[in-house]
Design a protein around this motif. Structure first.
Motif, PDB file in Angstrom:
ATOM      1  N   TYR A   1       0.825  -1.209   0.000  1.00  0.00           N
ATOM      2  CA  TYR A   1       0.000   0.000   0.000  1.00  0.00           C
ATOM      3  C   TYR A   1       0.861   1.261   0.000  1.00  0.00           C
ATOM      4  N   LEU A   2       1.894   1.283   0.834  1.00  0.00           N
ATOM      5  CA  LEU A   2       2.734   2.477   0.951  1.00  0.00           C
ATOM      6  C   LEU A   2       3.595   2.705  -0.288  1.00  0.00           C
ATOM      7  N   ASN A   3       4.022   1.624  -0.926  1.00  0.00           N
ATOM      8  CA  ASN A   3       4.946   1.760  -2.049  1.00  0.00           C
ATOM      9  C   ASN A   3       4.278   1.743  -3.422  1.00  0.00           C
ATOM     10  N   TYR A   4       3.163   1.025  -3.537  1.00  0.00           N
ATOM     11  CA  TYR A   4       2.563   0.861  -4.866  1.00  0.00           C
ATOM     12  C   TYR A   4       1.074   1.188  -4.913  1.00  0.00           C
ATOM     13  N   GLY A   5       0.463   1.482  -3.773  1.00  0.00           N
ATOM     14  CA  GLY A   5      -0.935   1.872  -3.769  1.00  0.00           C
ATOM     15  C   GLY A   5      -1.898   0.699  -3.692  1.00  0.00           C
ATOM     16  N   VAL A   6      -3.194   1.013  -3.591  1.00  0.00           N
ATOM     17  CA  VAL A   6      -4.240   0.000  -3.468  1.00  0.00           C
ATOM     18  C   VAL A   6      -4.278  -0.908  -4.692  1.00  0.00           C
TER      19      VAL A   6
END
Length: 422
Positions: free
Chosen positions: A387-392
Motif C-alpha cells: 500500500y505504501l509503495n505501490y498503492g491499493v
C-alpha cells in the motif's frame, strides 16, 4: 429444514449396512445444529462488539498505527498456534469440552479488556485468544452432524450466522461504547460469552462424532501436541493439494481484508459512521450469499466446479479492485467479492473435511482456521508494504495474477480428470 437433517430414504431405513438412523436421532441432530448456529451468531456478535472497544482504548493509551499493528499481529500469532492444536483437542475430548473452553476463554478475554488501563494490560488481554475458537468448534459440530453431501450447505449456513453477528455486534458495540464507555461494553461482552457457555453446557452433547469415529484405545491418540498426528492429515488423497490451493489463492484476498480499515480511512476517506454503514452492507450481502445462494449451488454443481468458479470470480474481483477509484465502485465489487470469498471458504472446508476420517474433522478445521490466522499475521506487513509503495491497485493486481494462475492450474486438472473418466 435445518441442514444436517436427512431426508428419509429406502437405504437409510432398512438396507443392510445402512447407518440405521431414526427420526428421533434426526430431531436430536437438528436441535443441536440449531443451538450451534445460535452459538456462532452470538460469538461473532461479541467479537464485533469488541471491535468497537479495542481501537478506542488503544487510541486513549497513545497507541500509534505501528503499535496497534503489533497488537493485531499478536492475535494472529496466538490463533495461528492455537488453531490446529485446539482442533485436535476438540477431536479428542468432544464438542462440549471444546466449546466450554473456548467460551470460558472469551469471558476471560472480555474481563481483561474491561480491566485494561495501561498498554501492558491491552496486550495481556489478547492471551486468551490462544483458546478462543468458538467458530471453528461450531464448524466441527456441523461437519460431524451433517451428511457429507449436505456439508457444504450446512457450513454455508454458519456464514449466514456470521453476517447476523457482524451486523448485531457492530451496531450494539457502537451504541454501548458511545453511551456507556469501553469498560461497560467489554463487560456486556463477558456477560454474553457467559450466556453462550451456559447454552453449551445445557444443550451441546459431550461427543458429536459417530461411534465408529472414536479414537482407538492403546494408541498415542491422546497426545494433543502430536505434530505427527496433525500433519498426518496431509497424507490423505487430495488434502495437501486442496490445502495449498486454499492457502495460496486465499492469501491475496486476505491481505485486502486486513488492510481494509486503512483503505476505508485513507483511500476512500470514510467517516466512522459511513464505515459502519459499509460494514452493515457487507453483512447483508454475506447473509444473502451464504444463506440463499451457496446452498442452492451445491445441489446443482460439484464442489470442483464451484471451487473453480470462486477462484475465477476472485481473479476478476482483484482486477476490479486494481481499477476502482471511488467507494461507489467498491460497493459494486462487494457482491462478487463476498460471493467468491464465501464460496471459496465453504467449498474448501467441505472438501477437506470430507477427505479425512470423521474422527479428524476438528483437527482439519483447525488447520483451515490457521490459514486465516497466517493471513492476519503476515497480511499487515505485506499489505502495508504494498500500500505504501505501490498503492491499493497493487493489492488487487496481485490477487488477479495469483488467482488467475491457480484457476488455470485447476482447470487443466479438471479437464484432464474429465477426459480420464470418459
Amino acid at each position: 429444514m435445518v441442514p444436517g437433517e436427512a431426508e428419509p430414504t429406502e437405504e437409510a431405513s432398512g438396507a443392510p449396512g445402512s447407518s440405521r438412523r431414526n427420526p428421533a436421532d434426526d430431531r436430536r441432530k437438528t436441535r443441536v445444529i440449531f443451538i450451534v448456529y445460535l452459538l456462532a451468531a452470538l460469538d461473532v456478535s461479541w467479537m464485533f462488539l469488541q471491535f468497537s472497544v479495542t481501537p478506542y482504548l488503544a487510541k486513549k493509551m497513545g497507541f500509534d498505527t505501528l503499535w496497534f499493528g503489533y497488537l493485531q499481529t499478536l492475535v494472529g500469532m496466538f490463533q495461528l498456534l492455537g488453531g490446529p492444536l485446539f482442533g485436535r483437542f476438540a477431536d479428542l475430548f468432544g464438542a462440549r469440552v471444546a466449546l466450554s473452553v473456548s467460551c470460558s476463554a472469551t469471558v476471560a478475554f472480555f474481563l481483561l479488556l474491561a480491566a485494561s488501563r495501561v498498554p501492558a494490560m491491552l496486550f495481556l488481554h489478547k492471551v486468551p485468544t490462544l483458546l478462543m475458537h468458538v467458530f471453528p468448534s461450531c464448524q466441527m459440530v456441523v461437519a460431524d452432524l451433517s451428511e457429507p453431501e449436505k456439508r457444504a450447505d450446512a457450513l454455508a449456513k454458519l456464514g449466514l450466522c456470521f453476517g447476523v453477528g457482524m451486523i448485531a455486534g457492530s451496531t450494539l458495540g457502537g451504541h454501548l461504547t458511545t453511551r456507556y464507555g469501553e469498560a461497560f461494553t467489554a463487560c456486556v461482552g463477558a456477560a454474553g460469552s457467559a450466556f453462550s457457555l451456559l447454552l453449551v453446557l445445557m444443550f451441546v452433547p459431550e461427543n458429536t462424532k459417530d461411534g465408529t469415529a472414536a479414537p482407538d484405545a492403546g494408541t498415542n491418540q491422546k497426545s494433543v501436541f502430536s505434530l505427527g498426528e496433525i500433519t498426518r492429515l496431509m497424507t490423505f488423497p487430495g488434502v495437501a493439494r486442496t490445502f495449498i490451493v486454499k492457502t495460496v489463492a486465499g492469501f491475496p484476498s486476505g491481505i485486502f481484508q486486513v488492510m481494509f480499515s486503512i483503505i476505508a480511512l485513507e483511500f476512500f476517506q470514510l467517516l466512522p459512521e459511513q464505515n459502519g454503514y459499509l460494514m452493515a452492507y457487507f453483512g447483508v450481502v454475506q447473509m444473502v450469499v451464504q444463506g440463499g445462494v451457496i446452498g442452492r449451488l451445491t445441489t446443482r454443481f460439484s464442489e470442483e466446479k464451484l471451487l473453480l468458479l470462486s477462484i475465477g470470480v476472485s481473479a476478476v474481483v482483484g482486477l476490479a479492485q486494481a481499477l476502482m477509484l471511488t467507494v461507489f465502485h467498491f460497493c459494486l465489487i462487494v457482491v462478487p467479492l463476498m460471493f467468491s470469498l464465501s464460496t471459496f471458504n465453504v467449498i474448501t472446508n467441505s472438501m477437506l473435511t470430507n477427505s479425512v476420517p470423521p474422527s479428524d474433522t476438528g483437527t482439519m478445521l483447525g488447520l483451515c482456521a490457521s490459514v486465516q490466522s497466517l493471513t492476519r499475521t503476515l497480511g499487515p506487513t505485506a499489505g502495508g508494504f504494498l500500500y505504501l509503495n505501490y498503492g491499493v491497485s497493487s493489492i488487487g493486481l496481485i490477487q488477479f495474477v495469483v488467482n488467475a494462475v491457480v484457476f488455470v492450474y485447476l482447470l487443466q486438472r479438471f479437464v484432464t480428470n474429465k477426459e480420464k473418466r470418459s
